[in-house]
Design a protein around this motif. Structure first.
Motif, PDB file in Angstrom:
ATOM      1  N   ILE A   1      -0.125 -43.389   1.068  1.00  0.00           N
ATOM      2  CA  ILE A   1       0.836 -42.439   0.503  1.00  0.00           C
ATOM      3  C   ILE A   1       0.602 -42.433  -1.002  1.00  0.00           C
ATOM      4  N   TYR A   2       0.449 -41.252  -1.542  1.00  0.00           N
ATOM      5  CA  TYR A   2       0.182 -41.095  -2.967  1.00  0.00           C
ATOM      6  C   TYR A   2       1.442 -40.606  -3.672  1.00  0.00           C
ATOM      7  N   TYR A   3       1.772 -41.293  -4.753  1.00  0.00           N
ATOM      8  CA  TYR A   3       2.983 -41.002  -5.503  1.00  0.00           C
ATOM      9  C   TYR A   3       2.635 -40.565  -6.924  1.00  0.00           C
ATOM     10  N   CYS A   4       3.424 -39.635  -7.421  1.00  0.00           N
ATOM     11  CA  CYS A   4       3.352 -39.243  -8.815  1.00  0.00           C
ATOM     12  C   CYS A   4       4.563 -39.832  -9.530  1.00  0.00           C
ATOM     13  N   ALA A   5       4.336 -40.331 -10.734  1.00  0.00           N
ATOM     14  CA  ALA A   5       5.426 -40.914 -11.515  1.00  0.00           C
ATOM     15  C   ALA A   5       5.351 -40.397 -12.945  1.00  0.00           C
ATOM     16  N   VAL A   6       6.500 -40.266 -13.564  1.00  0.00           N
ATOM     17  CA  VAL A   6       6.595 -39.687 -14.902  1.00  0.00           C
ATOM     18  C   VAL A   6       7.455 -40.588 -15.784  1.00  0.00           C
ATOM     19  N   ASP A   7       7.039 -40.717 -17.040  1.00  0.00           N
ATOM     20  CA  ASP A   7       7.814 -41.522 -17.978  1.00  0.00           C
ATOM     21  C   ASP A   7       7.613 -40.991 -19.388  1.00  0.00           C
ATOM     22  N   SER A   8       8.578 -41.208 -20.243  1.00  0.00           N
ATOM     23  CA  SER A   8       8.482 -40.721 -21.629  1.00  0.00           C
ATOM     24  C   SER A   8       7.686 -41.653 -22.523  1.00  0.00           C
ATOM     25  N   THR A   9       7.215 -42.771 -21.964  1.00  0.00           N
ATOM     26  CA  THR A   9       6.479 -43.730 -22.795  1.00  0.00           C
ATOM     27  C   THR A   9       5.002 -43.806 -22.391  1.00  0.00           C
ATOM     28  N   TRP A  10       4.714 -44.564 -21.351  1.00  0.00           N
ATOM     29  CA  TRP A  10       3.325 -44.712 -20.920  1.00  0.00           C
ATOM     30  C   TRP A  10       3.261 -44.916 -19.414  1.00  0.00           C
ATOM     31  N   CYS A  11       2.045 -45.032 -18.894  1.00  0.00           N
ATOM     32  CA  CYS A  11       1.840 -45.273 -17.464  1.00  0.00           C
ATOM     33  C   CYS A  11       1.978 -46.772 -17.210  1.00  0.00           C
ATOM     34  N   TYR A  12       2.911 -47.116 -16.352  1.00  0.00           N
ATOM     35  CA  TYR A  12       3.090 -48.515 -16.003  1.00  0.00           C
ATOM     36  C   TYR A  12       3.853 -48.585 -14.697  1.00  0.00           C
ATOM     37  N   GLU A  13       4.060 -49.781 -14.224  1.00  0.00           N
ATOM     38  CA  GLU A  13       4.575 -49.965 -12.872  1.00  0.00           C
ATOM     39  C   GLU A  13       5.986 -49.420 -12.689  1.00  0.00           C
ATOM     40  N   HIS A  14       6.780 -49.460 -13.724  1.00  0.00           N
ATOM     41  CA  HIS A  14       8.193 -49.100 -13.553  1.00  0.00           C
ATOM     42  C   HIS A  14       8.543 -47.823 -14.308  1.00  0.00           C
ATOM     43  N   MET A  15       7.796 -46.775 -13.976  1.00  0.00           N
ATOM     44  CA  MET A  15       8.048 -45.498 -14.651  1.00  0.00           C
ATOM     45  C   MET A  15       9.394 -44.927 -14.221  1.00  0.00           C
ATOM     46  N   SER A  16       9.931 -44.026 -15.010  1.00  0.00           N
ATOM     47  CA  SER A  16      11.319 -43.600 -14.810  1.00  0.00           C
ATOM     48  C   SER A  16      11.524 -42.721 -13.585  1.00  0.00           C
ATOM     49  N   TYR A  17      10.610 -41.802 -13.367  1.00  0.00           N
ATOM     50  CA  TYR A  17      10.825 -40.793 -12.321  1.00  0.00           C
ATOM     51  C   TYR A  17       9.674 -40.832 -11.326  1.00  0.00           C
ATOM     52  N   TRP A  18      10.044 -40.818 -10.057  1.00  0.00           N
ATOM     53  CA  TRP A  18       9.059 -40.924  -8.988  1.00  0.00           C
ATOM     54  C   TRP A  18       9.274 -39.837  -7.943  1.00  0.00           C
ATOM     55  N   GLY A  19       8.173 -39.338  -7.400  1.00  0.00           N
ATOM     56  CA  GLY A  19       8.270 -38.455  -6.258  1.00  0.00           C
ATOM     57  C   GLY A  19       8.376 -39.253  -4.975  1.00  0.00           C
ATOM     58  N   LYS A  20       8.519 -38.527  -3.878  1.00  0.00           N
ATOM     59  CA  LYS A  20       8.653 -39.179  -2.576  1.00  0.00           C
ATOM     60  C   LYS A  20       7.314 -39.465  -1.918  1.00  0.00           C
ATOM     61  N   GLY A  21       6.264 -38.925  -2.496  1.00  0.00           N
ATOM     62  CA  GLY A  21       4.928 -39.221  -1.995  1.00  0.00           C
ATOM     63  C   GLY A  21       4.382 -38.170  -1.060  1.00  0.00           C
ATOM     64  N   THR A  22       3.069 -38.162  -0.976  1.00  0.00           N
ATOM     65  CA  THR A  22       2.371 -37.281  -0.040  1.00  0.00           C
ATOM     66  C   THR A  22       1.285 -38.107   0.647  1.00  0.00           C
ATOM     67  N   LEU A  23       1.177 -37.937   1.950  1.00  0.00           N
ATOM     68  CA  LEU A  23       0.283 -38.775   2.746  1.00  0.00           C
ATOM     69  C   LEU A  23      -1.131 -38.216   2.748  1.00  0.00           C
ATOM     70  N   VAL A  24      -2.074 -39.097   2.481  1.00  0.00           N
ATOM     71  CA  VAL A  24      -3.492 -38.757   2.581  1.00  0.00           C
ATOM     72  C   VAL A  24      -4.103 -39.644   3.658  1.00  0.00           C
ATOM     73  N   THR A  25      -4.725 -39.021   4.615  1.00  0.00           N
ATOM     74  CA  THR A  25      -5.363 -39.753   5.702  1.00  0.00           C
ATOM     75  C   THR A  25      -6.839 -39.388   5.730  1.00  0.00           C
ATOM     76  N   VAL A  26      -7.695 -40.392   5.625  1.00  0.00           N
ATOM     77  CA  VAL A  26      -9.134 -40.162   5.630  1.00  0.00           C
ATOM     78  C   VAL A  26      -9.710 -40.790   6.890  1.00  0.00           C
ATOM     79  N   SER A  27     -10.329 -39.976   7.698  1.00  0.00           N
ATOM     80  CA  SER A  27     -10.892 -40.462   8.962  1.00  0.00           C
ATOM     81  C   SER A  27     -12.398 -40.674   8.822  1.00  0.00           C
ATOM     82  N   SER A  28     -12.882 -41.645   9.550  1.00  0.00           N
ATOM     83  CA  SER A  28     -14.314 -41.974   9.461  1.00  0.00           C
ATOM     84  C   SER A  28     -15.141 -41.152  10.427  1.00  0.00           C
TER      85      SER A  28
END
Length: 120
Positions: free
Chosen positions: A93-120
């Protein structure tokens, strides 16, 4: 209220490409914000895969460098994660996150995610 929304996930075969999009309501544009992409695979912890800093410097995580790229549209309302040469281990599941400072683990705003499935 800020709402972050990811889109573009889906199922793809190994070697294929997908482009994820991130938008946010309640912010106006992404100008002045850092935007990051994270992912979480089943049974694993969250991993940072890319960042677009406030100064519009884009970089990718070591595990996806050379395959994934972060970019923004000229209007600064959408941030993309272009994923090429996808591998089954990119399934997550891929998430986008937004913050007014920088990219880090505890950013302020998060989406709910979108699933990426890669098959072999």
């Amino acid at each position: 209220e800020v709402q972050v929304v990811e889109s573009g996930g889906g199922q793809v075969q190994a070697g294929g490409s997908l482009r994820l999009s991130c938008t946010a309501s309640g912010l106006g544009t992404f100008d002045g914000f850092a935007i990051a992409w994270f992912r979480q695979a089943p049974g694993k912890g969250r991993e940072a895969v890319g960042c677009l800093t406030k100064n519009r410097y884009a970089y990718s995580g070591d595990s996806v460098k050379g395959r994934f790229a972060v970019s923004s549209d000229s209007a600064k309302t959408t941030v993309y994660l272009q994923m090429n040469n996808l591998k089954p281990e990119d399934t997550a599941i891929y998430y986008c996150a937004v913050d007014s400072t920088w990219c880090y683990e505890h950013m302020s705003y998060w989406g709910k995610g979108t699933l990426v499935t890669v098959s072999s």
